[in-house]
Design an enzyme around this catalytic site. Structure first.
Site, mmCIF file in Angstrom:
data_model
loop_
_atom_site.group_PDB
_atom_site.id
_atom_site.type_symbol
_atom_site.label_atom_id
_atom_site.label_comp_id
_atom_site.label_asym_id
_atom_site.label_seq_id
_atom_site.Cartn_x
_atom_site.Cartn_y
_atom_site.Cartn_z
ATOM 1 N N HIS A 1 -5.203 -4.099 -1.855
ATOM 2 C CA HIS A 1 -4.985 -3.103 -2.915
ATOM 3 C C HIS A 1 -4.930 -3.722 -4.307
ATOM 4 O O HIS A 1 -4.750 -3.004 -5.290
ATOM 5 C CB HIS A 1 -3.689 -2.331 -2.644
ATOM 6 N N LYS B 1 -11.833 -0.461 -0.908
ATOM 7 C CA LYS B 1 -11.011 0.169 -1.948
ATOM 8 C C LYS B 1 -11.715 -0.007 -3.302
ATOM 9 O O LYS B 1 -12.576 0.785 -3.631
ATOM 10 C CB LYS B 1 -9.598 -0.391 -1.876
ATOM 11 N N SER C 1 0.784 -1.231 0.000
ATOM 12 C CA SER C 1 0.000 0.000 0.000
ATOM 13 C C SER C 1 0.816 1.282 0.000
ATOM 14 O O SER C 1 0.312 2.333 -0.358
ATOM 15 C CB SER C 1 -0.930 0.019 1.211
HETATM 16 C C1 LIG Z 1 -2.904 -4.320 3.074
HETATM 17 C C2 LIG Z 1 -4.082 -3.851 3.855
HETATM 18 N N1 LIG Z 1 -4.773 -4.745 4.580
HETATM 19 C C3 LIG Z 1 -5.855 -4.383 5.289
HETATM 20 C C4 LIG Z 1 -6.296 -3.081 5.303
HETATM 21 C C5 LIG Z 1 -7.487 -2.701 6.127
HETATM 22 O O1 LIG Z 1 -8.594 -2.460 5.326
HETATM 23 P P1 LIG Z 1 -9.776 -1.494 5.801
HETATM 24 O O2 LIG Z 1 -9.262 -0.094 5.710
HETATM 25 O O3 LIG Z 1 -10.847 -1.756 4.832
HETATM 26 O O4 LIG Z 1 -10.130 -1.850 7.208
HETATM 27 C C6 LIG Z 1 -5.625 -2.123 4.546
HETATM 28 C C7 LIG Z 1 -6.096 -0.726 4.538
HETATM 29 O O5 LIG Z 1 -5.498 0.185 4.112
HETATM 30 C C8 LIG Z 1 -4.480 -2.512 3.810
HETATM 31 O O6 LIG Z 1 -3.783 -1.621 3.095
#
Ligand SMILES: Cc1ncc(COP(=O)(O)O)c(C=O)c1O
Length: 391
Positions: free
Chosen positions: A213, A244, A185
């Site tokens: 992502h 996302k 990310s």
């Molecule tokens: C790699 C990764 N896993 C999990 C999440 C968590 O997702 P959420 O924001 O929908 O709770 C994110 C959020 O940015 C992320 O980048």
């Protein structure tokens, strides 16, 4: 002694920013009128700091499905699925996710963080070993911490280092859990998944991929890097988020192991939290359908990626190693990163500022994320605003 003493560093950081009059972490998007347009500080801005990869937040069919669910089923479920019951929509979405991934089981969580944290912390326990890529997301780290398992970090995107560590584990490698992401990310780089999958096969370990992502972004039908790399048969668990590409909120885990179902009874992040509201579930179900047939959206997104990455690279910016919908510019000094972020906002461009320790490189990042909804003109405006910083 105060319970707040440990926040002194944070307070000093916040004070420093407010004295400079730059508040990147308190930015308020006062209005949002499309996936790419909003108002910040009373001024119209082009949004290039969302994770709205397919631009579905304003899709009329998703909105209509959410509206209908609000009217017919109310605003929320007011409780956890195990204690208070599931709605038909929760089961339908899980069924559709399982079908989409050709998986034996799919579980929907209330957000992506809870999905990843919950599954990692429940799958592995004391006596187990988790091997994680050093750049994994905080939710994965949190899961490892809660699990009580032995945690081994391997160098980011370095299969040789992973192999060294697997070899050292001896027989224990055969039930170790390897956790990586599809697209990372912060820098937008992709995991070398074919090599990691080969190691998983060789050592008999379990492999989990967080496609937060990469869902909707990679793969012929949007199943992420696992699909794009052709290693679906080697991946044991896929976790992801609806927040996302699917433009809503929520998280999920799917697996080819039917035993995933058992985690419903053991995962505290599933058992002890309220389930997703029906409007969220219904808009997500429509988004999932759009995403599967979304070749044109994916093409549009990747055209935008090329259209932005190339000129930024040519301008001499230090970028992440792979062109992807996350395009991050590394900035050496914090002062410069702050000033640039503020200048961009003043020039009508909203991007994300990421400061250490949240960055993998230790430097600062101006992080852009692209959407299929960005027009060519908008992408060119993003490029011009960023390149303009160098003048
Ligand atoms: C790699 C990764 N896993 C999990 C999440 C968590 O997702 P959420 O924001 O929908 O709770 C994110 C959020 O940015 C992320 O980048």
């Amino acid at each position: 002694m105060s319970i707040f003493d440990k926040f002194r560093d944070v307070a000093a950081g916040v004070n420093e920013l407010s004295e400079l009059g730059i508040m990147p972490f308190g930015a308020v998007i006062e209005e949002v009128s499309s996936p790419t347009e909003g108002v910040v500080d009373g001024h119209p801005v082009l949004l290039a700091g969302t994770n709205n990869y397919l631009g579905l937040t304003f899709d009329p069919d998703c909105i209509q499905a959410g509206q209908r669910a609000l009217l017919e089923q109310g605003t929320g479920t007011t409780g956890s699925r195990l204690a208070n019951g599931s709605y038909a929509g929760h089961l339908a979405l899980e069924h559709e996710l399982a079908e989409f991934y050709a998986a034996a089981s799919a579980i929907v969580f209330s957000n992506g963080f809870l999905a990843t944290m919950g599954v990692v912390s429940t799958l592995a326990g004391p006596g187990d070993t988790i091997l994680i890529d050093a750049d994994c997301h905080a939710s994965i780290y949190e899961g490892t911490r809660v699990s009580g398992a032995e945690v081994i970090r391997f160098r980011h995107n370095n299969p040789d280092d992973l192999e060294r560590r697997l070899r050292r584990l001896g027989d224990r490698a055969a039930h170790a859990l390897i956790v990586v992401e599809g697209i990372y990310s912060m820098l937008g780089d992709l995991a070398p998944l074919a090599e990691i999958a080969a190691l998983k096969r060789r050592y008999g370990a379990y492999l989990m991929v967080d496609e937060a992502h990469s869902l909707g972004v990679l793969g012929a039908t949007g199943r992420g890097l696992t699909q794009a790399a052709g290693v679906e048969d080697a991946v044991d668990f896929i976790v992801g988020t609806f927040s996302k590409s699917l433009g809503s909120v929520g998280g999920f885990c799917t697996s080819r192991h039917a035993e995933l179902e058992l985690l419903r009874y053991k995962t505290r992040a599933y058992v002890f939290t309220a389930s997703l509201a029906p409007s969220v579930i219904e808009s997500t179900r429509v988004a999932l359908r759009i995403m599967q047939d979304g070749h044109q959206l994916r093409d549009r997104l990747w055209n935008n990626v090329k259209r932005l990455y190339k000129p930024l690279e040519a301008a001499g910016f230090k970028l992440g190693p792979h062109p992807s919908p996350v395009i991050a510019i590394e900035v050496e000094s914090k002062e410069r990163a702050l000033i640039w972020w503020q200048q961009l906002l003043q020039r009508g461009l909203y991007v994300n500022l990421v400061l250490p320790p949240a960055t993998p490189t230790g430097g600062c990042l101006l992080r852009c994320s692209l959407s299929a909804a960005h027009t060519d003109v908008e992408v060119d405006r993003i490029a011009a605003a960023l390149i303009g910083l160098l003048e």
